[in-house]
Design a protein around this motif. Structure first.
Motif, PDB file in Angstrom:
ATOM      1  N   MET A 240       0.850  -1.196   0.000  1.00 29.11           N
ATOM      2  CA  MET A 240       0.000   0.000   0.000  1.00 29.11           C
ATOM      3  C   MET A 240       0.878   1.235   0.000  1.00 29.11           C
ATOM      4  O   MET A 240       1.860   1.308   0.736  1.00 29.11           O
ATOM      5  CB  MET A 240      -0.916  -0.003   1.224  1.00 29.11           C
ATOM      6  N   THR A 241       0.508   2.217  -0.809  1.00 29.41           N
ATOM      7  CA  THR A 241       1.202   3.490  -0.881  1.00 29.41           C
ATOM      8  C   THR A 241       0.241   4.597  -0.483  1.00 29.41           C
ATOM      9  O   THR A 241      -0.899   4.626  -0.935  1.00 29.41           O
ATOM     10  CB  THR A 241       1.720   3.759  -2.295  1.00 29.41           C
ATOM     11  N   ALA A 242       0.699   5.514   0.367  1.00 30.59           N
ATOM     12  CA  ALA A 242      -0.145   6.638   0.784  1.00 30.59           C
ATOM     13  C   ALA A 242       0.689   7.906   0.787  1.00 30.59           C
ATOM     14  O   ALA A 242       1.818   7.916   1.271  1.00 30.59           O
ATOM     15  CB  ALA A 242      -0.742   6.382   2.160  1.00 30.59           C
ATOM     16  N   ILE A 243       0.119   8.976   0.243  1.00 28.01           N
ATOM     17  CA  ILE A 243       0.789  10.270   0.198  1.00 28.01           C
ATOM     18  C   ILE A 243      -0.215  11.333   0.641  1.00 28.01           C
ATOM     19  O   ILE A 243      -1.338  11.382   0.136  1.00 28.01           O
ATOM     20  CB  ILE A 243       1.296  10.606  -1.218  1.00 28.01           C
ATOM     21  N   SER A 244       0.195  12.175   1.569  1.00 27.06           N
ATOM     22  CA  SER A 244      -0.655  13.276   2.019  1.00 27.06           C
ATOM     23  C   SER A 244       0.111  14.577   1.914  1.00 27.06           C
ATOM     24  O   SER A 244       1.303  14.640   2.240  1.00 27.06           O
ATOM     25  CB  SER A 244      -1.096  13.059   3.478  1.00 27.06           C
ATOM     26  N   SER A 245      -0.596  15.621   1.466  1.00 28.13           N
ATOM     27  CA  SER A 245       0.046  16.921   1.353  1.00 28.13           C
ATOM     28  C   SER A 245       0.123  17.578   2.721  1.00 28.13           C
ATOM     29  O   SER A 245      -0.669  17.265   3.613  1.00 28.13           O
ATOM     30  CB  SER A 245      -0.755  17.822   0.414  1.00 28.13           C
TER      31      SER A 245
ATOM     32  N   TYR B 290      -3.500  10.863  -1.264  1.00 31.14           N
ATOM     33  CA  TYR B 290      -3.580   9.799  -2.275  1.00 31.14           C
ATOM     34  C   TYR B 290      -3.156   8.491  -1.633  1.00 31.14           C
ATOM     35  O   TYR B 290      -2.198   8.444  -0.856  1.00 31.14           O
ATOM     36  CB  TYR B 290      -2.668  10.096  -3.465  1.00 31.14           C
ATOM     37  N   SER B 291      -3.864   7.416  -1.939  1.00 34.61           N
ATOM     38  CA  SER B 291      -3.467   6.095  -1.443  1.00 34.61           C
ATOM     39  C   SER B 291      -3.698   5.053  -2.523  1.00 34.61           C
ATOM     40  O   SER B 291      -4.652   5.142  -3.300  1.00 34.61           O
ATOM     41  CB  SER B 291      -4.253   5.716  -0.184  1.00 34.61           C
ATOM     42  N   ASN B 292      -2.791   4.103  -2.574  1.00 37.51           N
ATOM     43  CA  ASN B 292      -2.895   2.949  -3.469  1.00 37.51           C
ATOM     44  C   ASN B 292      -3.167   1.737  -2.584  1.00 37.51           C
ATOM     45  O   ASN B 292      -2.252   1.065  -2.137  1.00 37.51           O
ATOM     46  CB  ASN B 292      -1.596   2.790  -4.256  1.00 37.51           C
ATOM     47  N   SER B 293      -4.455   1.495  -2.303  1.00 39.09           N
ATOM     48  CA  SER B 293      -4.817   0.515  -1.290  1.00 39.09           C
ATOM     49  C   SER B 293      -4.635  -0.925  -1.752  1.00 39.09           C
ATOM     50  O   SER B 293      -4.420  -1.818  -0.939  1.00 39.09           O
ATOM     51  CB  SER B 293      -6.272   0.736  -0.851  1.00 39.09           C
TER      52      SER B 293
ATOM     53  N   LEU C 272     -14.065  15.749  -1.100  1.00 40.47           N
ATOM     54  CA  LEU C 272     -14.389  15.107  -2.367  1.00 40.47           C
ATOM     55  C   LEU C 272     -13.532  13.854  -2.462  1.00 40.47           C
ATOM     56  O   LEU C 272     -12.301  13.916  -2.380  1.00 40.47           O
ATOM     57  CB  LEU C 272     -14.091  16.046  -3.532  1.00 40.47           C
ATOM     58  N   ASN C 273     -14.173  12.686  -2.619  1.00 33.47           N
ATOM     59  CA  ASN C 273     -13.475  11.399  -2.583  1.00 33.47           C
ATOM     60  C   ASN C 273     -13.600  10.700  -3.935  1.00 33.47           C
ATOM     61  O   ASN C 273     -14.707  10.414  -4.389  1.00 33.47           O
ATOM     62  CB  ASN C 273     -14.058  10.515  -1.481  1.00 33.47           C
ATOM     63  N   ILE C 274     -12.471  10.432  -4.557  1.00 33.13           N
ATOM     64  CA  ILE C 274     -12.437   9.808  -5.875  1.00 33.13           C
ATOM     65  C   ILE C 274     -11.684   8.479  -5.777  1.00 33.13           C
ATOM     66  O   ILE C 274     -10.575   8.426  -5.225  1.00 33.13           O
ATOM     67  CB  ILE C 274     -11.743  10.722  -6.904  1.00 33.13           C
ATOM     68  N   SER C 275     -12.281   7.425  -6.289  1.00 30.24           N
ATOM     69  CA  SER C 275     -11.641   6.109  -6.341  1.00 30.24           C
ATOM     70  C   SER C 275     -11.625   5.619  -7.785  1.00 30.24           C
ATOM     71  O   SER C 275     -12.564   5.856  -8.539  1.00 30.24           O
ATOM     72  CB  SER C 275     -12.393   5.094  -5.469  1.00 30.24           C
ATOM     73  N   PHE C 276     -10.562   4.936  -8.157  1.00 30.47           N
ATOM     74  CA  PHE C 276     -10.497   4.354  -9.502  1.00 30.47           C
ATOM     75  C   PHE C 276      -9.556   3.152  -9.463  1.00 30.47           C
ATOM     76  O   PHE C 276      -8.664   3.048  -8.612  1.00 30.47           O
ATOM     77  CB  PHE C 276     -10.016   5.382 -10.532  1.00 30.47           C
ATOM     78  N   GLY C 277      -9.780   2.228 -10.400  1.00 33.79           N
ATOM     79  CA  GLY C 277      -8.961   1.025 -10.409  1.00 33.79           C
ATOM     80  C   GLY C 277      -9.113   0.226 -11.683  1.00 33.79           C
ATOM     81  O   GLY C 277      -9.955   0.526 -12.541  1.00 33.79           O
ATOM     82  N   THR C 278      -8.285  -0.803 -11.807  1.00 35.85           N
ATOM     83  CA  THR C 278      -8.270  -1.663 -12.993  1.00 35.85           C
ATOM     84  C   THR C 278      -8.073  -3.113 -12.584  1.00 35.85           C
ATOM     85  O   THR C 278      -7.530  -3.411 -11.509  1.00 35.85           O
ATOM     86  CB  THR C 278      -7.134  -1.272 -13.953  1.00 35.85           C
ATOM     87  N   TYR C 279      -8.527  -4.004 -13.442  1.00 35.25           N
ATOM     88  CA  TYR C 279      -8.244  -5.435 -13.304  1.00 35.25           C
ATOM     89  C   TYR C 279      -8.020  -5.990 -14.707  1.00 35.25           C
ATOM     90  O   TYR C 279      -8.827  -5.747 -15.612  1.00 35.25           O
ATOM     91  CB  TYR C 279      -9.400  -6.157 -12.627  1.00 35.25           C
TER      92      TYR C 279
END
Length: 221
Positions: free
Chosen positions: A1-6, A24-27, A107-114
């Motif tokens: 998991m990667t997480a970045i906060s300003s 931003y997080s890559n859960s 404002l919460n945005i989620s996106f992903g791929t498989y």
């Protein structure tokens, strides 16, 4: 998991205070590769697909009405590749209205791929199937190659708003409202097959004419 906060950005004057944050997080993130091969004396992929009356077995003349003569004793090669990830991006803002009351929202945005790609090949290494038939289902198989591809993409957006009332050091009241997330999903499915017979004739199949991207929306609670 990667997480970045300003860093939080503060704006302050005697009458107003504002706070702004971005994260931003890559859960979920994964990659998987599986390979296997060997001789299968008991069953065949062709037979299992024929019993389901999958179109490629009919179009390549290996089966008729769910019946095939190629049921076992084939050398099989299997390769599977899977990858994907899920990402979340949040924008938040808050302000203090006086000494006791705060309000904020995000404002919460989620996106992903498989991504799924699978190859399964079968070969008549023992030359068991050599009978040349005039009508399908054909039996004089040398090799068959089958490919499945599946792509899945999604994105969603939602909002949060919250309020805090803190009249004194021993008492606090809060309210949080979260909207349902509107999720858009896109799916793509592709299939192809190639059959090589003993005389090196070939029959090919794919669903390119019907392999369209399917798009639909889902509202999550």
């Amino acid at each position: 998991m990667t997480a970045i906060s300003s860093p939080i950005i503060n704006y302050y004057n005697p009458d107003e205070k504002y706070y702004l944050g971005i994260s931003y997080s890559n859960s979920i993130s994964y990659n998987q590769l599986i390979s296997a091969e060997g001789f299968n004396p008991n069953s065949s992929y062709i037979n299992s697909e024929s019993l389901k009356q999958n179109e490629w077995t009919q179009k390549t003349k290996l089966a008729t009405n769910g019946i095939t003569l190629i049921n076992d004793s084939l050398y099989q090669k299997y390769n599977l590749s899977e990858s994907g990830g899920m990402h979340e991006l949040n924008f938040a803002i808050a302000t203090e209205l006086g000494d006791y009351f705060s309000i904020g929202g995000s404002l919460n945005i989620s996106f992903g791929t498989y991504y799924y790609l699978r190859y399964l090949d079968e070969s008549d290494v023992n030359h068991k199937y050599q009978v040349k038939r005039d009508e399908p289902p054909y039996e004089d198989l040398d090799k068959t190659y089958h490919t499945l591809r599946y792509d899945h993409n999604f994105s969603s957006i939602g909002f949060n708003i919250g309020m805090i009332y803190n009249p004194n050091d021993n008492m606090r009241f809060s309210l949080n409202i979260e909207t349902p997330s509107d999720m858009e999903i896109k799916e793509y499915f592709y299939e192809e097959a190639k059959v090589v017979f003993d005389n090196k004739d070939q029959i090919k199949y794919n669903n390119a004419n019907t392999a369209v991207t399917t798009k639909y929306d889902v509202m999550s609670p």
